[in-house]
Design a protein around this motif. Structure first.
Motif, PDB file in Angstrom:
ATOM      1  N   MET A  40      29.503  37.556  31.287  1.00 31.27           N
ATOM      2  CA  MET A  40      30.493  38.373  32.011  1.00 31.27           C
ATOM      3  C   MET A  40      31.925  37.983  31.598  1.00 31.27           C
ATOM      4  O   MET A  40      32.741  38.823  31.245  1.00 31.27           O
ATOM      5  CB  MET A  40      30.303  38.133  33.513  1.00 31.27           C
ATOM      6  N   PHE A  41      32.203  36.664  31.593  1.00 37.65           N
ATOM      7  CA  PHE A  41      33.579  36.229  31.325  1.00 37.65           C
ATOM      8  C   PHE A  41      33.985  36.476  29.862  1.00 37.65           C
ATOM      9  O   PHE A  41      35.132  36.800  29.575  1.00 37.65           O
ATOM     10  CB  PHE A  41      33.776  34.747  31.689  1.00 37.65           C
ATOM     11  N   SER A  42      32.973  36.307  28.932  1.00 41.77           N
ATOM     12  CA  SER A  42      33.347  36.611  27.533  1.00 41.77           C
ATOM     13  C   SER A  42      33.557  38.110  27.396  1.00 41.77           C
ATOM     14  O   SER A  42      34.428  38.545  26.638  1.00 41.77           O
ATOM     15  CB  SER A  42      32.308  36.183  26.499  1.00 41.77           C
ATOM     16  N   PHE A  43      32.792  38.900  28.130  1.00 40.06           N
ATOM     17  CA  PHE A  43      32.975  40.354  28.087  1.00 40.06           C
ATOM     18  C   PHE A  43      34.394  40.722  28.573  1.00 40.06           C
ATOM     19  O   PHE A  43      35.049  41.615  28.031  1.00 40.06           O
ATOM     20  CB  PHE A  43      31.901  41.024  28.971  1.00 40.06           C
ATOM     21  N   PHE A  44      34.908  39.966  29.546  1.00 41.23           N
ATOM     22  CA  PHE A  44      36.277  40.218  30.031  1.00 41.23           C
ATOM     23  C   PHE A  44      37.331  39.798  28.993  1.00 41.23           C
ATOM     24  O   PHE A  44      38.508  40.088  29.140  1.00 41.23           O
ATOM     25  CB  PHE A  44      36.570  39.407  31.314  1.00 41.23           C
ATOM     26  N   GLY A  45      36.883  39.051  27.977  1.00 46.65           N
ATOM     27  CA  GLY A  45      37.827  38.652  26.916  1.00 46.65           C
ATOM     28  C   GLY A  45      38.304  37.214  27.026  1.00 46.65           C
ATOM     29  O   GLY A  45      39.238  36.815  26.333  1.00 46.65           O
ATOM     30  N   TYR A  46      37.707  36.411  27.901  1.00 49.20           N
ATOM     31  CA  TYR A  46      38.147  35.020  28.041  1.00 49.20           C
ATOM     32  C   TYR A  46      37.344  34.115  27.116  1.00 49.20           C
ATOM     33  O   TYR A  46      36.257  34.467  26.657  1.00 49.20           O
ATOM     34  CB  TYR A  46      37.981  34.555  29.497  1.00 49.20           C
ATOM     35  N   GLU A  47      37.881  32.922  26.896  1.00 51.41           N
ATOM     36  CA  GLU A  47      37.176  31.908  26.110  1.00 51.41           C
ATOM     37  C   GLU A  47      36.410  31.052  27.113  1.00 51.41           C
ATOM     38  O   GLU A  47      37.042  30.406  27.974  1.00 51.41           O
ATOM     39  CB  GLU A  47      38.238  31.045  25.417  1.00 51.41           C
ATOM     40  N   VAL A  48      35.067  31.073  27.051  1.00 54.53           N
ATOM     41  CA  VAL A  48      34.293  30.412  28.109  1.00 54.53           C
ATOM     42  C   VAL A  48      33.391  29.312  27.568  1.00 54.53           C
ATOM     43  O   VAL A  48      32.805  29.438  26.497  1.00 54.53           O
ATOM     44  CB  VAL A  48      33.356  31.416  28.844  1.00 54.53           C
ATOM     45  N   GLU A  49      33.304  28.241  28.372  1.00 57.86           N
ATOM     46  CA  GLU A  49      32.300  27.208  28.115  1.00 57.86           C
ATOM     47  C   GLU A  49      31.583  27.003  29.434  1.00 57.86           C
ATOM     48  O   GLU A  49      32.174  27.232  30.506  1.00 57.86           O
ATOM     49  CB  GLU A  49      32.965  25.896  27.705  1.00 57.86           C
ATOM     50  N   ALA A  50      30.312  26.526  29.374  1.00 55.51           N
ATOM     51  CA  ALA A  50      29.602  26.329  30.631  1.00 55.51           C
ATOM     52  C   ALA A  50      28.796  25.043  30.585  1.00 55.51           C
ATOM     53  O   ALA A  50      28.275  24.659  29.537  1.00 55.51           O
ATOM     54  CB  ALA A  50      28.691  27.525  30.898  1.00 55.51           C
ATOM     55  N   VAL A  51      28.728  24.368  31.735  1.00 52.23           N
ATOM     56  CA  VAL A  51      27.882  23.174  31.861  1.00 52.23           C
ATOM     57  C   VAL A  51      27.060  23.294  33.135  1.00 52.23           C
ATOM     58  O   VAL A  51      27.374  24.118  34.012  1.00 52.23           O
ATOM     59  CB  VAL A  51      28.723  21.874  31.905  1.00 52.23           C
ATOM     60  N   SER A  52      26.001  22.443  33.233  1.00 50.44           N
ATOM     61  CA  SER A  52      25.051  22.641  34.322  1.00 50.44           C
ATOM     62  C   SER A  52      25.269  21.710  35.512  1.00 50.44           C
ATOM     63  O   SER A  52      24.584  21.839  36.514  1.00 50.44           O
ATOM     64  CB  SER A  52      23.627  22.471  33.780  1.00 50.44           C
ATOM     65  N   ASN A  53      26.203  20.763  35.421  1.00 48.80           N
ATOM     66  CA  ASN A  53      26.434  19.923  36.604  1.00 48.80           C
ATOM     67  C   ASN A  53      27.856  19.359  36.629  1.00 48.80           C
ATOM     68  O   ASN A  53      28.590  19.399  35.629  1.00 48.80           O
ATOM     69  CB  ASN A  53      25.401  18.779  36.660  1.00 48.80           C
ATOM     70  N   GLY A  54      28.219  18.817  37.794  1.00 53.11           N
ATOM     71  CA  GLY A  54      29.578  18.327  38.035  1.00 53.11           C
ATOM     72  C   GLY A  54      29.974  17.208  37.085  1.00 53.11           C
ATOM     73  O   GLY A  54      31.105  17.162  36.610  1.00 53.11           O
ATOM     74  N   ARG A  55      29.007  16.310  36.790  1.00 52.08           N
ATOM     75  CA  ARG A  55      29.344  15.170  35.937  1.00 52.08           C
ATOM     76  C   ARG A  55      29.805  15.633  34.553  1.00 52.08           C
ATOM     77  O   ARG A  55      30.863  15.235  34.061  1.00 52.08           O
ATOM     78  CB  ARG A  55      28.106  14.254  35.809  1.00 52.08           C
ATOM     79  N   GLN A  56      28.984  16.559  33.951  1.00 56.52           N
ATOM     80  CA  GLN A  56      29.368  17.092  32.625  1.00 56.52           C
ATOM     81  C   GLN A  56      30.708  17.833  32.727  1.00 56.52           C
ATOM     82  O   GLN A  56      31.549  17.754  31.831  1.00 56.52           O
ATOM     83  CB  GLN A  56      28.308  18.087  32.133  1.00 56.52           C
ATOM     84  N   GLY A  57      30.847  18.532  33.842  1.00 57.36           N
ATOM     85  CA  GLY A  57      32.086  19.303  34.060  1.00 57.36           C
ATOM     86  C   GLY A  57      33.303  18.391  34.028  1.00 57.36           C
ATOM     87  O   GLY A  57      34.263  18.629  33.292  1.00 57.36           O
ATOM     88  N   LEU A  58      33.250  17.295  34.825  1.00 55.99           N
ATOM     89  CA  LEU A  58      34.402  16.379  34.897  1.00 55.99           C
ATOM     90  C   LEU A  58      34.694  15.748  33.536  1.00 55.99           C
ATOM     91  O   LEU A  58      35.858  15.577  33.154  1.00 55.99           O
ATOM     92  CB  LEU A  58      34.141  15.278  35.932  1.00 55.99           C
ATOM     93  N   SER A  59      33.601  15.448  32.794  1.00 60.61           N
ATOM     94  CA  SER A  59      33.814  14.835  31.491  1.00 60.61           C
ATOM     95  C   SER A  59      34.552  15.803  30.562  1.00 60.61           C
ATOM     96  O   SER A  59      35.488  15.412  29.852  1.00 60.61           O
ATOM     97  CB  SER A  59      32.442  14.392  30.949  1.00 60.61           C
TER      98      SER A  59
END
Ligand code: ADP
Length: 385
Positions: free
Chosen positions: A24-43
């Motif tokens: 959805m977000f890439s379709f809107f034209g944004y540059e997106v990355e995704a992770v599956s949990n908070g720890r990876q997110g914070l890193s």
């Protein structure tokens, strides 16, 4: 970010939902990355620069609120949007209190999320623009302070040596009174003229800094300006003759009594007549006219030259401090030569002086035809001759 797409990090533990956000977000034209949990997110947040973090609230281990708190502490310029189920709406409200930009409820509505992201980006942009303006403003303030400091210091540091030099020059003149040759005479004359120019520059800088600091002190007295004008005319005539420019004075009205700072008014009128000389080529002419407007109870001193004129788009700028139409690189040292020296303060100060006397300084000018500067000064009453 203005030109590049916004960078978004998605933190979502459910794989299917995460993939749907990615699409959805890439379709809107944004540059997106995704992770599956908070720890990876914070890193990742620690390592990279994102504009927005979109995080699920309910996650095992580190939940969305903790992610949000971490971001607001470590990288407060990143905006956080939380995603929550209806059951945890209370948490969404808590997230807003901790500093989330907004929340989106599950199942995510594509139009809603698009609007929330667009609003968030708009806010980031205006925050950054404000920040840039604040920085620019600070830089300007700093430069302005430096300029003021430079003028004040130069002014103080120059005044004493110039006063000493001027004194010694007068002494030499006195000692050599009866025994000087024509060569020494000429050298002394040049030295005295140059000294007078130096004194005038330092006085202009001194006036400028005291006007800037709101410390202008006028010494008011009642004088006959017509008489003052005749004196200035006589003083300037010799410089005009040297350059072969005709200078005439027309007195179209009776003398009047004016309450003013005579020294400053004299300097300001002189500035106009000196500028007319500076910016008029050889064989030109300058006419000074004195007249009264009885209904305005004001006198007008017009200085009209047949000089180079001032382009329309520069006519306001010449009253700004240090502004000169001609290239400063062509500066000549003498203040009476064609296009001669100056530091661009004369008109700024003259305007300030006339306006401080409830008068004005006006300008009419045409390139290659000439300029007319008009000083307006209120008077008290006519003087009987
Ligand atoms: P300066 O002492 O450097 O001449 P002023 O403040 O007196 O500074 O004048 C600012 C500028 O305005 C001048 O450098 C010149 O470019 C322009 N100017 C002033 N008077 C005249 C004039 N009579 N004709 C043409 N240009 C003028």
């Amino acid at each position: 970010m203005a030109e590049n797409p916004a960078k978004i990090l998605v933190i979502e533990d459910e794989a299917q939902v995460r993939d749907s956000y990615l699409d959805m977000f890439s379709f809107f034209g944004y540059e997106v990355e995704a992770v599956s949990n908070g720890r990876q997110g914070l890193s990742l947040i620690n390592k990279k620069d994102y504009d927005i973090v979109v995080t699920d609230l309910n996650m095992p281990e580190i939940d969305g609120i903790e992610v949000l708190q971490y971001v607001k502490k470590k990288k407060p310029f990143i905006e956080v949007i939380v995603i929550t189920g209806f059951a945890t709406l209370e948490n969404a409200i808590k997230a807003m209190k901790v500093g989330a930009f907004d929340y989106v409820t599950k199942p995510v509505d594509i139009d809603h999320v698009r609007i929330v992201l667009a609003k968030c980006i708009q806010q980031i942009k205006s925050q950054r623009e404000n920040e840039e303006l604040r920085n620019l403003n600070m830089q300007l303030k700093h430069l302005n302070e430096m300029k003021d400091k430079f003028i004040t210091i130069t002014n103080h540091e120059l005044r004493t040596p110039i006063t000493v030099l001027k004194g010694y020059l007068e002494l030499i003149d006195y000692f050599l009174e009866n025994s000087r040759s024509p060569d020494v005479n000429e050298a002394l004359e040049v030295a005295s003229e140059t000294m007078a120019e130096l004194v005038s520059i330092v006085e202009q800088m001194h006036d400028m800094s005291s006007f800037d600091y709101g410390k202008k002190k006028f010494e008011l007295m009642d004088i006959d300006i017509q008489q003052l004008l005749v004196t200035i005319y006589k003083e300037m005539k010799i410089f005009y003759e040297k350059r072969n420019i005709d200078l005439s004075l027309k007195l179209d009205g009776p003398p009047v009594l004016v309450r003013c700072d005579a020294k400053r008014i004299k300097r300001s009128i002189r500035e106009l007549i000196q500028n007319a000389l500076k910016f008029t080529p050889q064989n030109g002419s300058v006419i000074i006219t004195y007249s009264l407007n009885e209904s305005l109870k004001s006198l007008f001193i017009k200085v009209r030259d047949t000089g180079i004129g001032i382009p329309v788009d520069k006519q306001n700028l010449i009253f700004e401090p240090f502004y000169e139409v001609q290239d400063a690189i062509n500066h000549m040292s003498s203040k009476t030569e064609f296009m001669g020296g100056g530091i661009g303060l004369g008109l700024t100060l003259a305007k300030e002086v006339f306006e401080s006397h409830d008068g004005a300084l006006l300008l009419e000018s045409e390139v290659q035809k000439g300029s007319t500067f008009i000083a307006v000064i209120p008077y008290i009453r006519e003087l009987k001759k």
